[in-house]
Design a protein around this motif. Structure first.
Motif, PDB file in Angstrom:
ATOM      1  N   TYR A  33       0.875  -1.179   0.000  1.00 40.96           N
ATOM      2  CA  TYR A  33       0.000   0.000   0.000  1.00 40.96           C
ATOM      3  C   TYR A  33       0.909   1.225   0.000  1.00 40.96           C
ATOM      4  O   TYR A  33       2.074   1.146   0.356  1.00 40.96           O
ATOM      5  CB  TYR A  33      -0.844   0.046   1.280  1.00 40.96           C
ATOM      6  N   GLY A  34       0.340   2.402  -0.350  1.00 35.19           N
ATOM      7  CA  GLY A  34       1.071   3.648  -0.120  1.00 35.19           C
ATOM      8  C   GLY A  34       1.956   4.086  -1.261  1.00 35.19           C
ATOM      9  O   GLY A  34       1.601   3.932  -2.428  1.00 35.19           O
ATOM     10  N   CYS A  35       3.100   4.613  -0.914  1.00 37.09           N
ATOM     11  CA  CYS A  35       3.915   5.341  -1.887  1.00 37.09           C
ATOM     12  C   CYS A  35       4.992   4.464  -2.533  1.00 37.09           C
ATOM     13  O   CYS A  35       5.168   3.305  -2.182  1.00 37.09           O
ATOM     14  CB  CYS A  35       4.565   6.529  -1.201  1.00 37.09           C
ATOM     15  N   GLN A  36       5.744   5.076  -3.437  1.00 32.99           N
ATOM     16  CA  GLN A  36       6.787   4.336  -4.145  1.00 32.99           C
ATOM     17  C   GLN A  36       7.835   3.793  -3.182  1.00 32.99           C
ATOM     18  O   GLN A  36       8.453   2.779  -3.448  1.00 32.99           O
ATOM     19  CB  GLN A  36       7.485   5.230  -5.172  1.00 32.99           C
ATOM     20  N   THR A  70       2.247  -1.440   4.768  1.00 30.08           N
ATOM     21  CA  THR A  70       1.105  -0.539   4.928  1.00 30.08           C
ATOM     22  C   THR A  70       1.423   0.948   4.879  1.00 30.08           C
ATOM     23  O   THR A  70       2.574   1.359   5.009  1.00 30.08           O
ATOM     24  CB  THR A  70       0.468  -0.825   6.291  1.00 30.08           C
ATOM     25  N   CYS A  71       0.354   1.741   4.736  1.00 27.08           N
ATOM     26  CA  CYS A  71       0.466   3.196   4.627  1.00 27.08           C
ATOM     27  C   CYS A  71      -0.466   3.865   5.636  1.00 27.08           C
ATOM     28  O   CYS A  71      -1.603   3.439   5.809  1.00 27.08           O
ATOM     29  CB  CYS A  71       0.082   3.615   3.214  1.00 27.08           C
ATOM     30  N   HIS A  72       0.007   4.935   6.249  1.00 24.75           N
ATOM     31  CA  HIS A  72      -0.739   5.597   7.317  1.00 24.75           C
ATOM     32  C   HIS A  72      -1.141   7.013   6.927  1.00 24.75           C
ATOM     33  O   HIS A  72      -1.674   7.767   7.744  1.00 24.75           O
ATOM     34  CB  HIS A  72       0.175   5.632   8.555  1.00 24.75           C
ATOM     35  N   ILE A  73      -0.927   7.381   5.659  1.00 23.24           N
ATOM     36  CA  ILE A  73      -0.994   8.791   5.284  1.00 23.24           C
ATOM     37  C   ILE A  73      -2.390   9.400   5.483  1.00 23.24           C
ATOM     38  O   ILE A  73      -2.507  10.534   5.938  1.00 23.24           O
ATOM     39  CB  ILE A  73      -0.471   9.014   3.845  1.00 23.24           C
ATOM     40  N   ARG A  74      -3.434   8.647   5.122  1.00 24.44           N
ATOM     41  CA  ARG A  74      -4.805   9.104   5.352  1.00 24.44           C
ATOM     42  C   ARG A  74      -5.560   8.019   6.091  1.00 24.44           C
ATOM     43  O   ARG A  74      -5.171   6.850   6.045  1.00 24.44           O
ATOM     44  CB  ARG A  74      -5.480   9.429   4.008  1.00 24.44           C
ATOM     45  N   GLY A 108       5.644  -1.532   7.412  1.00 23.69           N
ATOM     46  CA  GLY A 108       5.318  -0.209   6.877  1.00 23.69           C
ATOM     47  C   GLY A 108       4.864   0.780   7.932  1.00 23.69           C
ATOM     48  O   GLY A 108       5.051   0.600   9.138  1.00 23.69           O
ATOM     49  N   CYS A 109       4.198   1.836   7.457  1.00 21.72           N
ATOM     50  CA  CYS A 109       3.932   3.002   8.307  1.00 21.72           C
ATOM     51  C   CYS A 109       2.824   2.785   9.332  1.00 21.72           C
ATOM     52  O   CYS A 109       2.855   3.387  10.394  1.00 21.72           O
ATOM     53  CB  CYS A 109       3.647   4.219   7.432  1.00 21.72           C
ATOM     54  N   VAL A 110       1.844   1.907   9.046  1.00 18.40           N
ATOM     55  CA  VAL A 110       0.837   1.614  10.077  1.00 18.40           C
ATOM     56  C   VAL A 110       1.510   0.819  11.194  1.00 18.40           C
ATOM     57  O   VAL A 110       1.251   1.056  12.383  1.00 18.40           O
ATOM     58  CB  VAL A 110      -0.378   0.848   9.503  1.00 18.40           C
ATOM     59  N   TYR A 198       6.595  11.135  11.743  1.00 20.43           N
ATOM     60  CA  TYR A 198       6.418  10.223  12.886  1.00 20.43           C
ATOM     61  C   TYR A 198       6.579   8.766  12.471  1.00 20.43           C
ATOM     62  O   TYR A 198       7.029   7.942  13.254  1.00 20.43           O
ATOM     63  CB  TYR A 198       5.038  10.443  13.533  1.00 20.43           C
ATOM     64  N   THR A 199       6.172   8.447  11.232  1.00 21.79           N
ATOM     65  CA  THR A 199       6.250   7.036  10.831  1.00 21.79           C
ATOM     66  C   THR A 199       7.611   6.677  10.235  1.00 21.79           C
ATOM     67  O   THR A 199       8.058   5.552  10.346  1.00 21.79           O
ATOM     68  CB  THR A 199       5.179   6.659   9.786  1.00 21.79           C
ATOM     69  N   ARG A 200       8.237   7.641   9.597  1.00 24.03           N
ATOM     70  CA  ARG A 200       9.523   7.338   8.940  1.00 24.03           C
ATOM     71  C   ARG A 200      10.706   7.904   9.701  1.00 24.03           C
ATOM     72  O   ARG A 200      11.855   7.679   9.316  1.00 24.03           O
ATOM     73  CB  ARG A 200       9.523   7.910   7.512  1.00 24.03           C
ATOM     74  N   GLY A 230      12.882   9.468  -2.067  1.00 18.63           N
ATOM     75  CA  GLY A 230      13.030  10.010  -0.721  1.00 18.63           C
ATOM     76  C   GLY A 230      11.742  10.713  -0.362  1.00 18.63           C
ATOM     77  O   GLY A 230      11.067  11.244  -1.243  1.00 18.63           O
ATOM     78  N   GLN A 231      11.381  10.718   0.915  1.00 15.33           N
ATOM     79  CA  GLN A 231      10.201  11.498   1.313  1.00 15.33           C
ATOM     80  C   GLN A 231      10.453  12.962   1.013  1.00 15.33           C
ATOM     81  O   GLN A 231       9.542  13.733   0.751  1.00 15.33           O
ATOM     82  CB  GLN A 231       9.905  11.323   2.802  1.00 15.33           C
ATOM     83  N   ASN A 232      11.718  13.338   1.116  1.00 12.01           N
ATOM     84  CA  ASN A 232      12.175  14.675   0.749  1.00 12.01           C
ATOM     85  C   ASN A 232      13.447  14.504  -0.037  1.00 12.01           C
ATOM     86  O   ASN A 232      14.516  14.850   0.420  1.00 12.01           O
ATOM     87  CB  ASN A 232      12.502  15.461   2.012  1.00 12.01           C
TER      88      ASN A 232
HETATM   89 FE1  F3S Z   1       2.210   6.116   3.315  1.00 15.80          FE
HETATM   90 FE2  F3S Z   1       4.352   5.845   4.762  1.00 15.80          FE
HETATM   91 FE3  F3S Z   1       4.569   6.318   2.188  1.00 15.80          FE
HETATM   92  S1  F3S Z   1       2.510   6.840   5.380  1.00 15.80           S
HETATM   93  S2  F3S Z   1       2.784   7.548   1.768  1.00 15.80           S
HETATM   94  S3  F3S Z   1       3.715   4.523   3.099  1.00 15.80           S
HETATM   95  S4  F3S Z   1       5.888   7.104   3.776  1.00 15.80           S
END
Ligand code: F3S
Ligand code: SAH
Ligand code: SF4
Length: 471
Positions: A33-36, A70-74, A108-110, A198-200, A230-232
């Motif tokens: 889930y989530g980002c690249q 997993t992804c926690h963004i929304r 992942g982030c969750v 907070y997650t990364r 990179g996130q940034n």
């Molecule tokens: Fe989601 Fe974590 Fe990427 S919250 S957008 S998987 S950095």
């Protein structure tokens, strides 16, 4: 970055011979889930597990281990994980009734954000492992096999990349001719809506030598295009060979020297970190694709300030103008949030106005989602759901129109595409334009990995059509 993952190229036809697998080999199914960056991490978790004898499978039913990255963004992204875990629990029960083991891991982030809560809410989960600790996955699984419910979310003191096994060349080859490469992780920007810091964790750059080695390894295995992640990503900094301070621009110049590496991209950037050297790289490097994902989030200065973005709308527009003046063919992409707490109709219209001024080739837009623990969650004046929905609809209509105009503007152009995968019909291949569009072309005599010249002859809903030309 968004909920939608930019699809990785399917396994290339020219892939290496499939390794012969032992029927007793354990299989892992990884759902991303989530980002690249999660896509990249899933690949690297596969590497970590390969050293334990696991092979990855595309079929969840045959997996001995199901891993959710997993992804926690929304809020929606996080909730998806719990519904998936509900289904997996049933599957695990059925398996147990048939005397077959199935383990469940949450990465992942969750995992990072909710740790213990996952074990509490989802009793079938065996392992919870964070984005900075997944190199410890093999040991965590061994502990779980001894009956422990494992949670590994402390930020590791050691560098996970140093501890991950190097990806086998045949495996790289089987993944296609484009690849992600994480160069930077974490974020110190603390936008008030965002969970990523907070997650990364805080911002960390991978050292130059490590990046060059990984890039070389990818290229040696046939990768033609690398997207630095990179996130940034444009906050990347490192030490050059002479002990001098390097930024992302310097890194791109250096990577461009690798023979055989035809294309470079990077994502996601913050407007505050677009420095002169990086803009020069866009001017000078033909390997650096003319495409830039530069999220602005909103067009109102008050909202930008409340979001802690630390720039104004005008500064953003001026920055885009500077980049376009050195690279006129650059395509812009962005992220937007509508309905940040307190956003008025007039402030939302500022976003529309900014979009009109910039003209995006591509964009991702979201309704603001309150994330517990972020400063935004503490703000009063949350915008009503139906107001957010209505604003999102208007914004997306405008962005879609711009996207279509951009695609239509490509018709008639002669461009180079990188052939990435087989197309639907015999002899057809799908390539990638410099601006990240999928391009369908009849190219019988060409192979995946070739860069060929084509003329764009039409547009489809999500892709372009082209004819091959010789030049
Ligand atoms: Fe989601 Fe974590 Fe990427 S919250 S957008 S998987 S950095
Ligand atoms: N580092 C990148 C973005 C990371 S998150 C940047 O600085 O822009 C990817 C996108 O998700 C963000 O750009 C933002 O548009 C969106 N996003 C993040 N938090 C969100 C939230 N709480 N609600 C809605 N969208 C959000
Ligand atoms: Fe989140 Fe802002 Fe950091 Fe991007 S820059 S990851 S939006 S806190």
């Amino acid at each position: 970055m968004s909920d939608q993952i930019i699809p990785l190229p399917a396994t290339a036809e020219a892939a290496a011979p499939v390794p012969v697998t032992n029927p007793n080999t354990r299989k892992v199914f990884i759902k991303t889930y989530g980002c690249q960056m999660n896509v990249y991490d899933s690949v690297r978790m596969g590497d970590a597990l390969a050293s334990e004898g696991y092979v990855t499978t595309e079929a969840m039913e045959e997996a001995d281990l199901v891993l959710l990255n997993t992804c926690h963004i929304r809020e929606k992204a996080a909730e998806k994980v719990y519904s998936a875990l509900g289904r997996l629990r049933e599957m695990k029960k059925e398996r147990a009734a048939n005397g077959r083991e199935m383990m469940i891991g949450v990465a992942g982030c969750v995992a990072q954000a909710e740790g213990e809560e996952i074990l509490r809410r989802a009793p079938a989960v065996d392992v919870v492992i964070g984005p900075q600790t997944y190199h410890r996955l093999p040991q965590a699984l061994q502990r779980a096999r001894r009956g422990e419910r494992v949670i590994e979310t402390d930020y590791a003191v050691e560098d996970k990349f140093e501890h991950l096994p190097k990806t086998e060349k045949a495996v790289i080859r089987s993944r296609g001719v484009t690849s992600f490469l994480t160069v930077q992780e974490g974020c110190d920007k603390f936008c008030t809506f965002c969970v990523v810091p907070y997650t990364r964790g805080s911002e960390v750059s991978r050292p130059l030598a490590q990046i060059l080695e990984e890039a070389q390894r990818l290229v040696d295995a046939g990768v033609r295009e690398i997207t630095l992640l990179g996130q940034n990503v444009n906050a990347w900094h490192g030490e050059g060979p002479k002990g001098d301070a390097w930024g992302l621009g310097d890194l791109l110049y250096r990577l461009s020297e690798i023979p055989g590496l035809a294309r470079l991209r990077y994502t996601t950037s913050h407007p505050r970190d677009m420095d002169d050297r990086l803009i020069e790289a866009h001017r000078d490097l033909r390997t650096l694709m003319p495409y830039l994902h530069l999220p602005v989030q909103a067009g109102s200065d008050r909202v930008l300030k409340a979001m802690n973005r630390r720039h104004t709308a005008e500064e953003y527009v001026r920055l885009i103008e500077r980049i376009r003046s050195v690279r006129p063919d650059i395509a812009l992409s962005g992220d937007f949030i509508v309905g940040f707490p307190g956003e008025t109709e007039a402030e939302f219209e500022d976003t529309l106005r900014l979009v009109e001024r910039v003209r995006y080739a591509q964009a991702f837009s979201f309704k603001y989602s309150t994330r517990p623990g972020t400063p935004g969650a503490e703000l009063g004046s949350q915008v009503a759901e139906e107001v957010k929905a209505e604003r999102l609809e208007r914004l997306q209509a405008l962005l879609l129109k711009q996207q279509q105009e951009f695609a239509e503007g490509c018709v008639g152009k002669v461009i180079d595409i990188l052939l990435e995968k087989p197309g639907r019909n015999a002899g057809q291949l799908i390539g990638r334009s410099p601006w990240l569009q999928s391009v369908n072309v009849d190219a019988k005599s060409s192979q995946i990995g070739d860069i060929i010249s084509v003329r764009i002859i039409g547009t489809g809903p999500n892709s372009l059509f082209a004819e091959r030309i010789e030049r």
